[in-house]
Design an enzyme around this catalytic site. Structure first.
Site, PDB file in Angstrom:
ATOM      1  N   ASP A   1       0.828  -1.204   0.000  1.00 16.18           N
ATOM      2  CA  ASP A   1       0.000   0.000   0.000  1.00 16.18           C
ATOM      3  C   ASP A   1       0.863   1.255   0.000  1.00 16.18           C
ATOM      4  OD1 ASP A   1       0.846  -0.212   2.623  1.00 16.18           O
ATOM      5  OD2 ASP A   1      -1.159  -0.324   3.496  1.00 16.18           O
ATOM      6  N   SER A   2       2.189   1.058   0.030  1.00 12.84           N
ATOM      7  CA  SER A   2       3.123   2.166  -0.209  1.00 12.84           C
ATOM      8  C   SER A   2       2.869   2.810  -1.562  1.00 12.84           C
ATOM      9  CB  SER A   2       4.567   1.660  -0.139  1.00 12.84           C
ATOM     10  OG  SER A   2       4.750   0.510  -0.955  1.00 12.84           O
TER      11      SER A   2
ATOM     12  N   ASP B   1      -0.816  -6.272   0.091  1.00 13.28           N
ATOM     13  CA  ASP B   1      -1.337  -5.641   1.304  1.00 13.28           C
ATOM     14  C   ASP B   1      -2.856  -5.531   1.275  1.00 13.28           C
ATOM     15  OD1 ASP B   1       0.838  -5.029   2.947  1.00 13.28           O
ATOM     16  OD2 ASP B   1       1.312  -3.193   1.858  1.00 13.28           O
TER      17      ASP B   1
ATOM     18  N   LYS C   1      -0.942  -9.662   3.160  1.00 13.77           N
ATOM     19  CA  LYS C   1      -0.224  -9.026   4.270  1.00 13.77           C
ATOM     20  C   LYS C   1      -1.164  -8.096   5.035  1.00 13.77           C
ATOM     21  CE  LYS C   1       3.224  -5.893   3.903  1.00 13.77           C
ATOM     22  NZ  LYS C   1       2.859  -4.827   4.879  1.00 13.77           N
TER      23      LYS C   1
ATOM     24  N   GLU D   1      -1.433  -5.713   8.916  1.00 17.12           N
ATOM     25  CA  GLU D   1      -0.634  -5.042   9.936  1.00 17.12           C
ATOM     26  C   GLU D   1      -1.297  -5.162  11.304  1.00 17.12           C
ATOM     27  OE1 GLU D   1       0.168  -1.003   8.925  1.00 17.12           O
ATOM     28  OE2 GLU D   1       1.048  -1.486   6.974  1.00 17.12           O
TER      29      GLU D   1
ATOM     30  N   GLU E   1       9.407  -4.121  10.683  1.00 19.90           N
ATOM     31  CA  GLU E   1       9.858  -2.838  10.146  1.00 19.90           C
ATOM     32  C   GLU E   1      10.325  -1.921  11.264  1.00 19.90           C
ATOM     33  OE1 GLU E   1       8.441   0.932   7.341  1.00 19.90           O
ATOM     34  OE2 GLU E   1       7.168  -0.864   7.494  1.00 19.90           O
TER      35      GLU E   1
END
Length: 266
Positions: free
Chosen positions: A43-44, A82, A110, A112, A179
């Site tokens: 999602d960057s 993501d 993925k 978070e 991270e």
């Protein structure tokens, strides 16, 4: 083709592996040629493709579009995608959105968070959807953290992260991403869990490394993160090409020359 079984064997054998973010067909083909082991459609893309100042505006449809572009064009790498901000708050929407990404070519989803994800991780695993859980600095929680800061410093915070890692793995997570955590903590987590651990700003002792493609090509907007190395202008990239930068990254991670001490946190 790289699979989860491949990465598990890498961990068992002590073989490092690579991951880069990718969002389109052309770069996906270049990464295939460079033999990059895994690709993350992150999602960057909200920041490096769409021009936002965070990942928060990215939608599931955005992720599906870019995941499809990459998956069509690289048949060798393991494809991670993501689930974006607020797309997995409830179990039904998490399952529906995961299905959408898997149907367009993702191999692993993925997400978070920490131990609060255990129920979701287990349900997805039971439904045949492998998950990668992202711990430490989680960009979707940037407003909670008050900015992009190193996580897991101090005994209490470090133990919490270690406990979260163990919990999600016990729940069925297939991979972890760490991270911006202290290198010693990342090493402890990597040694404590049976699944492969991918690091970014987490030292050299994780099983794999990931970087944002634009960062490792020297295209970072604003301040370059400490853990980034510019492989495009590296003198060892004798071709002075993007393909050469990808190949040099692959070589450097495999041989253990990246990341160096200056790329990690204590």
């Amino acid at each position: 083709m790289t699979t989860l079984s491949t990465l598990n064997k890498f961990k068992k054998d002590g073989t490092k592996f690579t991951c880069l973010t990718c969002y389109d067909a052309m770069f996906a083909r270049m990464m295939e040629k460079a033999q990059i082991d895994t690709i993350l459609i992150g999602d960057s893309l909200g920041m490096v493709v769409q021009g936002h100042d965070s990942t928060l505006p990215v939608t599931v449809d955005d992720m599906a579009y870019h995941t499809a572009n990459v998956a069509r064009s690289n048949k060798q790498a393991l494809i991670l995608a993501d689930l974006p901000f607020m797309s997995y708050v409830t179990l039904p929407e998490a399952i529906a959105n995961s299905r959408k990404l898997m149907q367009v070519g993702a191999h692993v989803i993925k997400i978070e968070g920490g131990s609060e994800l255990c129920e979701l991780v287990t349900m997805l695993a039971q439904a045949g959807t492998p998950t990668c859980v992202h711990l430490g600095l989680t960009p979707q929680s940037v407003n909670v953290f008050g900015g992009y800061k190193v996580q897991g410093r101090g005994d209490e915070a470090g133990q919490k992260l270690l406990d979260d890692a163990k919990a999600v793995v016990n729940a069925g997570a297939a991979l972890l991403v760490l991270e911006c955590v202290p290198a010693e903590l990342a090493k402890a987590v990597t040694e404590a869990v049976a699944v492969p651990v991918i690091g970014i700003g987490a030292g050299a002792d994780t099983d794999g490394q990931v970087l944002v493609m634009h960062d490792m090509l020297g295209m970072a907007h604003g301040r370059t993160p400490r853990f980034v190395h510019d492989f495009l202008t590296d003198e060892r990239n004798t071709e002075h090409s993007i393909e050469g930068a990808f190949a040099l990254y692959q070589q450097s991670v495999k041989e253990g020359s990246f990341p160096k001490e200056q790329h990690q946190f204590s």
